[in-house]
Design a protein around this motif. Structure first.
Motif, short mmCIF file in Angstrom:
data_model
loop_
_atom_site.label_atom_id
_atom_site.label_comp_id
_atom_site.label_asym_id
_atom_site.label_seq_id
_atom_site.Cartn_x
_atom_site.Cartn_y
_atom_site.Cartn_z
N THR A 655 -62.32 50.88 -19.11
CA THR A 655 -62.14 51.32 -20.49
C THR A 655 -61.54 50.22 -21.35
O THR A 655 -61.96 49.99 -22.50
CB THR A 655 -61.25 52.56 -20.52
N VAL A 656 -60.56 49.53 -20.82
CA VAL A 656 -59.93 48.44 -21.56
C VAL A 656 -60.95 47.35 -21.88
O VAL A 656 -60.99 46.80 -22.99
CB VAL A 656 -58.75 47.87 -20.76
N PRO A 674 -58.97 49.38 -39.88
CA PRO A 674 -58.38 49.65 -38.56
C PRO A 674 -59.03 50.82 -37.86
O PRO A 674 -59.02 50.88 -36.63
CB PRO A 674 -56.91 49.93 -38.89
N GLU A 675 -59.59 51.75 -38.62
CA GLU A 675 -60.21 52.91 -37.97
C GLU A 675 -61.41 52.51 -37.11
O GLU A 675 -61.72 53.16 -36.11
CB GLU A 675 -60.65 53.94 -39.02
N PRO A 680 -62.88 54.07 -31.61
CA PRO A 680 -63.51 53.94 -30.29
C PRO A 680 -62.55 54.12 -29.12
O PRO A 680 -63.00 54.38 -28.00
CB PRO A 680 -64.06 52.51 -30.31
N VAL A 681 -61.26 54.00 -29.39
CA VAL A 681 -60.27 54.25 -28.34
C VAL A 681 -59.80 55.69 -28.37
O VAL A 681 -59.62 56.34 -27.33
CB VAL A 681 -59.08 53.28 -28.49
N SER A 682 -59.60 56.22 -29.59
CA SER A 682 -59.04 57.57 -29.71
C SER A 682 -59.98 58.63 -29.20
O SER A 682 -59.57 59.57 -28.50
CB SER A 682 -58.68 57.85 -31.17
N LEU A 683 -61.25 58.53 -29.57
CA LEU A 683 -62.19 59.58 -29.19
C LEU A 683 -62.32 59.71 -27.67
O LEU A 683 -62.23 60.83 -27.13
CB LEU A 683 -63.55 59.31 -29.84
N VAL A 711 -52.97 56.35 -31.38
CA VAL A 711 -53.73 55.11 -31.56
C VAL A 711 -54.43 55.09 -32.91
O VAL A 711 -54.55 54.03 -33.55
CB VAL A 711 -54.75 54.96 -30.40
N THR A 712 -54.87 56.25 -33.41
CA THR A 712 -55.58 56.28 -34.69
C THR A 712 -54.65 56.52 -35.87
O THR A 712 -54.75 55.87 -36.92
CB THR A 712 -56.66 57.38 -34.65
#
Length: 816
Positions: A655-656, A674-675, A680-683, A711-712
């Motif tokens: 994932t990272v 920034p979104e 892509p990380v938050s979802l 994160v978001t």
């Protein structure tokens, strides 16, 4: 009913009972008085023990006698040196003769009366007087003679005199009037009068003998030959020979004595004189340049060798016998190799001595004593070890020299194999002896060691020595560099593909591969050829199950090195070279997936693939577009490995990698929102949290949804506060309101608090301009007044506010 006696009878019984009680009471009182007296009677203290003497009486006696003897000896020395000249020659002779004879005769009477210690002291004084007599004789009558020559003769006479005196006193000849009748001393063997000391330390007449004269005579006997050699002006060779003869005489005396001080003195003399003689012999061996000098050195080394071997045959203790046999074997090898050392060229010294050392156990094989055989084996091992030390410089240079090409990659192929390992350095002299020594010792280990315990170790040592010899051979022969690489590759292939290869062979093959690659770094073509050949070699070795643990990761590492070298040869940029490395990492993942469960090969293969992936990422850093692609490919590889059983933890690094690949790609596209980086990380994080919470309803909402929401929300909140446009704050506020309502609806603490906090902060940011305008239009006394009213309201409703806070805390506590 019970009948009662008449009153008169009852009164008589009572009087009888009272009388008995009075008698018992008197008896008890008497016993009590005795016990009290015994209890408090004073106990006499024990008399103090007399003080024990700190020093036993015999020791005090010995000290007094020693001091007396020393004082008398000093007085005699002072008389001889100071008052001697005041007397005439006749008086001097009379004084010397009478005093010496009287003192030498006194121990006889003292010994017969049991005063042995006193007799020893007086005997010591007599021996000192005889030495003073010799000095006085030279000072008066023989002052014109050579002092060193006279000292040699005097010490010989003193040794003989003291020996005769000690033998005469201890055999009782002086007490029976037969002193000097030496012709009759041999009758002891025929059973007549005893003329030799007995085994219990007593003399022939049953009285304990004197222990001082014989050791003193033996100590003085060490000097005559050495002083005589110095007196006649003998050279170093003669002096060394004299020392050896003295050591031999001491050795004979040591073995003929049953023990005691005489044997200790003999051993000290034997080892001391022998050590000096051996040092001189080694010096002659080192400087031997012609046959005459070599023969002398061989003779000087052969004599201590014979003495050591003779001592080994006579010694009863196996440890000492083995040690003497070992030393004798070393001397014997040195003696036999001295003449070839002088006649042959200097390079033949080590092979000749090595051959003699190898043949030494065969000479001792017929010996009936095991100590001699073990000593010969030890001496042979010592000679072989010294020969290996002589080969270390050549072997070390051939093994470590190629490593220097790492700093001079593709600077040009060397002229030959010797230039490849020296790189401008010095080449050791007589380097041709190194392979000879290594092969010879390897043959001895492989053929001579047959014990089951030592056999595997010997074979391992032989394999290592043979490998080192073959590796050093191209440099010794100065073969062309391509031929050297071909020979070393053949050696590595033979070690790796042999059906009997075990761990030592694999280690040597791996070391040889590393050294081969280092040697090939001199040229571009050599590097690519060697890397390709080694990659195929190690890949082919993976067919054998016993070699896969080492062969599979080695093949992957070599393939990665081949990819880097190929890219450098094609003049690719580093980022482009990273793409073939990702293929190596993918191949490693496929190989690990095909390995059986719990296989030892899995972890080394995965480690090699991970190293290739990390190297690919490092090479792709200068080019962001390629870096994004490399990160994505590595993420795919790691995600595929995470799907295997027991590798689910690899999902996090996968994932990272995907997230980093997306971020780098967004940076390449110039996206600054920034979104675009956080969503892509938050979802995925929120999706994973929902799945985990569906499986475990007791899981906290902070654990399930907190990381994804944070994160978001947090980066977007920072961007909204710095954004002058209303679009982002409006959208963020709407999202925060939605989260707050969802948290309240489903009673989830994390969305409720995070959404509410972000909503409040966004609202404050939006209302801040109006609040500033409002504060600027109010009089200055309004803010303090409002603050005071607020404090009064809070104070008045403090208790109710506490209840409200508790209710809110209880409501939040019931949420998950």
């Amino acid at each position: 009913m019970t009948p009662f006696p008449p009153p008169a009878e009852e009164l008589r019984l009572i009087d009888a009972e009272l009388g008995a009680l009075d008698a018992r009471r008197a008896q008890l009182l008497t016993r009590r008085a005795w016990l009290v007296a015994a209890l408090y009677r004073p106990v006499p203290l024990p008399a103090p023990a007399p003080p024990r003497p700190e020093t036993p009486a015999p020791r005090v006696q010995n000290v007094l006698l020693l001091l007396g003897g020393v004082l008398l000896t000093l007085a005699a020395v002072a008389f001889t040196l100071v008052s001697w000249g005041e007397l005439s020659i006749a008086r001097r002779a009379a004084v010397l003769g009478v005093t010496t004879l009287a003192v030498l005769a006194a121990p006889v009477a003292l010994r017969r009366r049991g005063l042995r210690a006193t007799a020893e002291s007086v005997a010591g004084i007599g021996l000192a007087l005889t030495a003073l007599d010799a000095y006085a004789l030279h000072a008066t009558a023989l002052s014109g003679t050579d002092a060193t020559g006279y000292a040699a003769v005097a010490t010989a006479v003193l040794a003989l005199t003291w020996t005769g005196y000690g033998a005469a006193v201890n055999t009782g000849a002086l007490t029976t009037g037969r002193f000097g009748a030496g012709a009759r001393a041999g009758r002891d063997a025929a059973g007549q009068e005893g003329t030799a000391p007995r085994a219990d330390g007593r003399s022939g007449d049953g009285v304990p003998g004197l222990r001082l004269p014989l050791p003193a005579a033996l100590a003085v006997a060490q000097l005559p030959l050495l002083l005589g050699a110095v007196a006649v002006g003998a050279g170093p060779y003669t002096v060394a020979l004299v020392l050896l003869l003295t050591s031999a005489a001491d050795t004979v005396v040591a073995f003929r004595c049953a023990g005691g001080v005489v044997r200790v003195v003999a051993l000290v003399g034997a080892y001391g004189a022998g050590a000096w003689a051996v040092l001189a012999a080694l010096w002659f061996w080192a400087v031997a340049g012609d046959l005459s000098t070599a023969a002398r050195a061989a003779t000087l080394l052969a004599l201590p060798a014979g003495l050591s071997l003779a001592a080994a045959r006579r010694l009863s203790d196996n440890r000492y016998a083995t040690a003497h046999a070992l030393v004798g074997g070393l001397f014997l090898v040195g003696a036999l190799g001295t003449v070839p050392h002088a006649l042959l060229p200097s390079g033949w010294t080590v092979p000749v001595h090595l051959a003699l050392g190898i043949a030494l156990p065969a000479l001792a094989r017929t010996s009936p004593r095991a100590a001699l055989r073990h000593g010969a084996l030890g001496a042979s091992a010592g000679v072989q070890g010294l020969a290996l030390l002589c080969a270390v410089p050549t072997v070390g240079l051939t093994l470590l020299g190629p490593v220097s090409w790492a700093a001079r990659v593709w600077s040009g192929a060397p002229a030959d194999a010797r230039a490849a390992v020296t790189v401008g350095g010095l080449w050791p002299p007589h380097a041709w002896t190194a392979p000879v020594v290594l092969v010879s010792v390897a043959a001895v280990l492989a053929l001579a060691v047959r014990a089951p315990v030592w056999r595997p170790r010997a074979l391992t040592g032989a394999l290592c020595l043979a490998w080192a010899a073959l590796w050093a051979l191209p440099a010794v022969l100065a073969l062309p560099h391509p031929a050297s690489l071909a020979l070393q590759f053949a050696v590595t292939a033979a070690l790796l593909l042999s059906s009997r290869t075990r761990l030592p062979g694999l280690v040597l093959a791996l070391a040889g591969s590393v050294l081969l690659v280092c040697s090939a770094l001199a040229g571009r073509t050599e590097t690519l050829s060697v890397l390709a050949a080694l990659t195929l070699l190690w890949a082919g070795a993976c067919r054998a199950p016993g070699r896969r643990v080492c062969a599979a990761p080695a093949a992957l590492v070599l393939a990665a090195a081949l990819a880097v070298a190929s890219g450098a040869a094609a003049h690719w940029p580093p980022a482009r070279t990273a793409l073939p490395l990702t293929a190596v990492a993918a191949v490693a993942a496929l190989l690990a997936a095909r390995c059986p469960a719990a296989s030892r090969v899995t972890v080394p293969v995965e480690a090699a693939g991970a190293a290739a992936g990390v190297l690919a990422i490092g090479l792709a850093v200068p080019d962001q577009a390629t870096l994004s692609l490399v990160l994505g490919l590595c993420g795919v590889t790691v995600a595929g490995s995470a799907a295997r059983a027991g590798r689910h933890l690899l999902g996090l690094p996968a994932t990272v990698l995907f997230v980093l690949a997306a971020w780098v790609r967004l940076a390449v596209w110039g996206v600054a929102a920034p979104e675009a980086y956080t969503l892509p990380v938050s979802l995925p994080a929120l999706l994973v949290g929902a799945v985990r919470r569906g499986r475990d309803p007791r899981l906290s909402s902070w654990t399930a949804y907190g990381p994804g929401l944070g994160v978001t929300l947090l980066p977007s909140l920072g961007a909204a506060w710095a954004d002058p446009h209303p679009t982002r704050p409006l959208l963020l506020g709407a999202a925060a309101l939605l989260l707050t309502l969802l948290g309240a609806r489903h009673r989830l603490r994390a969305p409720l608090l995070l959404g509410g906090a972000v909503l409040v902060l966004v609202s404050l940011h939006e209302l801040a301009p109006y609040l500033v305008q409002l504060a600027g239009g109010l009089p200055r006394w309004v803010p303090p007044a409002l603050a005071g009213l607020l404090l009064l309201a809070v104070g008045a409703t403090y208790e109710s506010r506490i209840r409200d806070v508790r209710r809110v805390r209880e409501v939040l506590g019931r949420m998950s």
